[in-house]
Motif scaffolding. Structure first.
Motif, mmCIF file in Angstrom:
data_model
loop_
_atom_site.group_PDB
_atom_site.id
_atom_site.type_symbol
_atom_site.label_atom_id
_atom_site.label_comp_id
_atom_site.label_asym_id
_atom_site.label_seq_id
_atom_site.Cartn_x
_atom_site.Cartn_y
_atom_site.Cartn_z
ATOM 1 N N ARG A 121 0.846 -1.195 0.000
ATOM 2 C CA ARG A 121 0.000 0.000 0.000
ATOM 3 C C ARG A 121 0.882 1.245 0.000
ATOM 4 N N ALA A 122 1.899 1.237 0.846
ATOM 5 C CA ALA A 122 2.800 2.390 0.947
ATOM 6 C C ALA A 122 3.636 2.563 -0.334
ATOM 7 N N TYR A 123 4.041 1.452 -0.905
ATOM 8 C CA TYR A 123 4.838 1.447 -2.146
ATOM 9 C C TYR A 123 4.038 2.120 -3.271
ATOM 10 N N ILE A 124 2.761 1.794 -3.319
ATOM 11 C CA ILE A 124 1.901 2.378 -4.357
ATOM 12 C C ILE A 124 1.607 3.840 -4.027
ATOM 13 N N GLU A 125 1.183 4.081 -2.789
ATOM 14 C CA GLU A 125 0.732 5.423 -2.402
ATOM 15 C C GLU A 125 1.857 6.457 -2.511
ATOM 16 N N ASN A 126 3.091 6.045 -2.194
ATOM 17 C CA ASN A 126 4.221 6.981 -2.255
ATOM 18 C C ASN A 126 4.940 6.951 -3.602
ATOM 19 N N GLY A 127 4.400 6.208 -4.557
ATOM 20 C CA GLY A 127 5.013 6.134 -5.885
ATOM 21 C C GLY A 127 6.442 5.629 -5.856
ATOM 22 N N LEU A 128 6.752 4.746 -4.923
ATOM 23 C CA LEU A 128 8.132 4.273 -4.801
ATOM 24 C C LEU A 128 8.610 3.555 -6.060
ATOM 25 N N TYR A 129 7.673 2.938 -6.790
ATOM 26 C CA TYR A 129 8.042 2.203 -8.013
ATOM 27 C C TYR A 129 8.661 3.116 -9.057
ATOM 28 N N GLN A 130 8.440 4.444 -8.938
ATOM 29 C CA GLN A 130 9.018 5.365 -9.913
ATOM 30 C C GLN A 130 10.520 5.541 -9.701
ATOM 31 N N ALA A 131 10.985 5.312 -8.474
ATOM 32 C CA ALA A 131 12.378 5.584 -8.149
ATOM 33 C C ALA A 131 13.332 4.565 -8.775
ATOM 34 N N HIS A 143 5.962 -10.190 16.480
ATOM 35 C CA HIS A 143 6.803 -9.275 15.705
ATOM 36 C C HIS A 143 7.419 -9.975 14.512
ATOM 37 N N GLN A 144 7.463 -9.287 13.424
ATOM 38 C CA GLN A 144 8.033 -9.884 12.211
ATOM 39 C C GLN A 144 9.122 -9.011 11.617
ATOM 40 N N ILE A 145 10.091 -9.697 11.019
ATOM 41 C CA ILE A 145 10.999 -9.065 10.079
ATOM 42 C C ILE A 145 10.374 -9.404 8.731
ATOM 43 N N SER A 146 9.935 -8.383 8.019
ATOM 44 C CA SER A 146 9.137 -8.632 6.815
ATOM 45 C C SER A 146 9.848 -8.008 5.620
ATOM 46 N N VAL A 147 10.148 -8.819 4.617
ATOM 47 C CA VAL A 147 10.997 -8.363 3.506
ATOM 48 C C VAL A 147 10.284 -8.541 2.171
ATOM 49 N N GLU A 148 10.381 -7.561 1.285
ATOM 50 C CA GLU A 148 9.776 -7.661 -0.038
ATOM 51 C C GLU A 148 10.812 -7.323 -1.102
ATOM 52 N N VAL A 149 10.793 -8.086 -2.201
ATOM 53 C CA VAL A 149 11.593 -7.731 -3.381
ATOM 54 C C VAL A 149 10.598 -7.462 -4.499
ATOM 55 N N LEU A 150 10.549 -6.205 -4.932
ATOM 56 C CA LEU A 150 9.524 -5.791 -5.886
ATOM 57 C C LEU A 150 10.144 -5.421 -7.228
ATOM 58 N N GLY A 151 9.487 -5.818 -8.304
ATOM 59 C CA GLY A 151 9.924 -5.371 -9.619
ATOM 60 C C GLY A 151 10.554 -6.439 -10.495
ATOM 61 N N THR A 152 10.648 -7.671 -10.022
ATOM 62 C CA THR A 152 11.201 -8.720 -10.874
ATOM 63 C C THR A 152 10.527 -10.050 -10.585
ATOM 64 N N ASP A 153 10.299 -10.815 -11.680
ATOM 65 C CA ASP A 153 9.798 -12.170 -11.444
ATOM 66 C C ASP A 153 10.833 -13.205 -11.868
ATOM 67 N N LEU A 154 12.084 -12.768 -12.011
ATOM 68 C CA LEU A 154 13.144 -13.715 -12.349
ATOM 69 C C LEU A 154 13.307 -14.740 -11.226
ATOM 70 N N PRO A 155 13.451 -16.007 -11.571
ATOM 71 C CA PRO A 155 13.644 -17.055 -10.551
ATOM 72 C C PRO A 155 14.824 -16.747 -9.631
ATOM 73 N N ARG A 156 15.801 -16.069 -10.179
ATOM 74 C CA ARG A 156 16.989 -15.723 -9.396
ATOM 75 C C ARG A 156 16.613 -14.876 -8.169
ATOM 76 N N ALA A 157 15.617 -14.007 -8.316
ATOM 77 C CA ALA A 157 15.177 -13.174 -7.184
ATOM 78 C C ALA A 157 14.625 -14.058 -6.069
ATOM 79 N N ASP A 158 13.904 -15.114 -6.459
ATOM 80 C CA ASP A 158 13.324 -16.028 -5.462
ATOM 81 C C ASP A 158 14.442 -16.729 -4.693
ATOM 82 N N ALA A 159 15.427 -17.229 -5.457
ATOM 83 C CA ALA A 159 16.531 -17.965 -4.824
ATOM 84 C C ALA A 159 17.324 -17.034 -3.910
#
Ligand code: ATP
Ligand code: MG
Length: 423
Positions: free
Chosen positions: A88-98, A125-141
């Protein structure tokens, strides 16, 4: 009677908090090595954010969320997980443009109304991590290798289980096969009977033994992947091999959130009883778009800090709070006044300093210094004041050094820091 904390809500007190700081410090260090930037989002969001992303027919949305109407009557929810808020924050703050690809993490409390037990709280409590902008299998690994490295550097060991849940193209075919298989079975648990109607994939996640016995022979999603999903999964596996990250394929793992596509994974321990998942995550291509953003693919995970802390606490060696650098043992009113000022100057110069304001006997003050884990004690007795020379004692080696006391106190503090550095 004293007011107590809510059931399932826990204080982390001094003595335990050091373990938490260790976990958080280590996680941040490793996340930064992978180029992850921190984001902080509110813990309260509109309820529809979670309904739309996690899914109406998931356990979280059906029965675990802290949802209430605020004073204006709007339906609000305490976040039950990190991904929805971060997107939500990524979209609302237009972070994808950076930047086209971004690694983002957040660390903080999540809320789920579950039955509290060991490793299961209502505020966790969580440590929560996101990798946005790629669907390459390498990102998953790479993301799974990152999660595994956090665990490893904490000195723990868990096993990684992976699966693929396919995509919009292949999931319906699997759903049909699963429904066909389930059609004749009537003695499933209540939850499974309901899920069969609303969200068939979720039945595989049931913990009931009788249900599990049926599901052993159920169709496997991995046999129903389309060509693209199949080669994606194979590439993920060979990239994990390339990084020497051990894993086991578990085709029963379906995860409790609707937004997952393709790769899903769990980090499992055998040392926490029923609460065996230390972390879990997966790919969620299509979710950013579904939440009103651009069509950006993503993958992420959440790691539970309580469970990490429990695993660390089960080890023999406790994580100790930092010890005092210098304890000033001052005897008599004049020395006490001087020590009081010295403490402040030494703290301003970067040292962890303590003293006893009650002017107890030297023996007693030495005991306190020992208890505080002091590296050095600066002794200021009447004799020392007369000579204008204090005694600095190395508590480990028992060596003693003269420290001259005259002159400007700020300069004196700097020279003492220097002296200690060299000892
Ligand atoms: P579980 O099967 O234990 O309920 P989950 O699948 O609901 O876990 P996720 O939503 O994937 O968990 O959350 C990721 C991680 O967060 C879990 O692996 C776990 O370590 C932690 N976690 C989830 N719920 C709780 C809770 N109520 N208390 C403590 N930690 C939790
Ligand atoms: Mg759960």
């Amino acid at each position: 009677m004293a007011v107590k904390a809510l059931k399932g809500f826990k204080d982390v007190v001094p003595g335990d908090v050091e373990t938490w700081q260790f976990i958080e410090g280590m996680a941040r260090d490793i996340l930064h090595r992978f180029g992850c930037a921190e984001i902080k989002t509110p813990i309260l969001e509109k309820t529809k954010l979670f309904k739309r992303s996690i899914g109406e027919t998931t356990d979280i949305v059906e029965k675990e969320m802290y949802t209430f109407a605020d004073r204006n009557g709007s339906s609000l929810t305490m976040r039950p997980e990190g991904t929805a808020s971060v997107l939500r924050a990524y979209i609302e703050n237009g972070l994808y443009q950076a930047k086209p690809i971004q690694n983002i993490y957040t660390i903080g409390p999540m809320f789920r109304h579950e039955r509290p037990q060991k490793g299961r709280l209502r505020q966790f409590h969580q440590i929560s991590v996101e990798v946005l902008g790629t669907d390459l299998p390498r990102a998953d690994a790479e993301l799974m290798a990152m999660a595994a490295l956090i665990i490893e550097e904490l000195g723990l060991s868990v096993s990684l289980e992976i699966n693929s849940l396919g995509c919009k193209k292949c999931r319906p075919g699997f759903n049909t096969a699963l429904l066909d298989y389930l059609a004749g079975i009537e003695d499933l648990c209540e939850d499974c009977l309901r899920r069969r109607e609303t969200n068939p994939l979720r039945v595989l996640d049931c913990k009931n033994e009788q249900c599990q016995a049926y599901y052993k022979d159920a169709p496997a999603i991995l046999d129903h992947l389309c060509g693209d999903c199949d080669s994606h999964f194979n590439a993920v596996k060979s990239d994990l091999d390339r990084l020497d990250v051990a894993y086991r394929v578990n085709h029963f793992m379906v995860r409790g959130l609707d937004y997952y596509t393709r790769t899903t994974f769990e980090l499992i321990t055998g040392d926490l009883g029923a609460q065996s998942a230390v972390g879990a995550g997966g790919r969620y291509d299509g979710l950013v778009k579904q939440l009103g953003g651009p069509d950006v693919p993503g993958i992420g995970f959440g790691m539970g800090m309580e469970r990490l802390a429990l695993l660390l606490e089960q080890r023999e060696e406790k994580i100790a709070p930092p010890g005092v650098d210098v304890f000033i043992a001052a005897l008599g009113a004049k020395a006490q006044d001087m020590a009081f000022e010295m403490c402040h100057k030494l703290r301003s110069s970067g040292l962890f300093v303590a003293m006893d304001y009650q002017d107890r006997a030297l023996k007693n003050q030495m005991k306190q210094a020992d208890k505080a884990g002091a590296d050095f004690v600066l002794i200021l007795g009447e004799d020392e004041l007369v000579k204008n020379v204090g005694i600095l004692r190395n508590m480990q080696s028992r060596d003693q050094y003269d420290v001259s006391l005259g002159g400007d106190l700020a300069e004196w503090a700097i020279s003492l820091v220097d002296m200690i550095d060299k000892l």
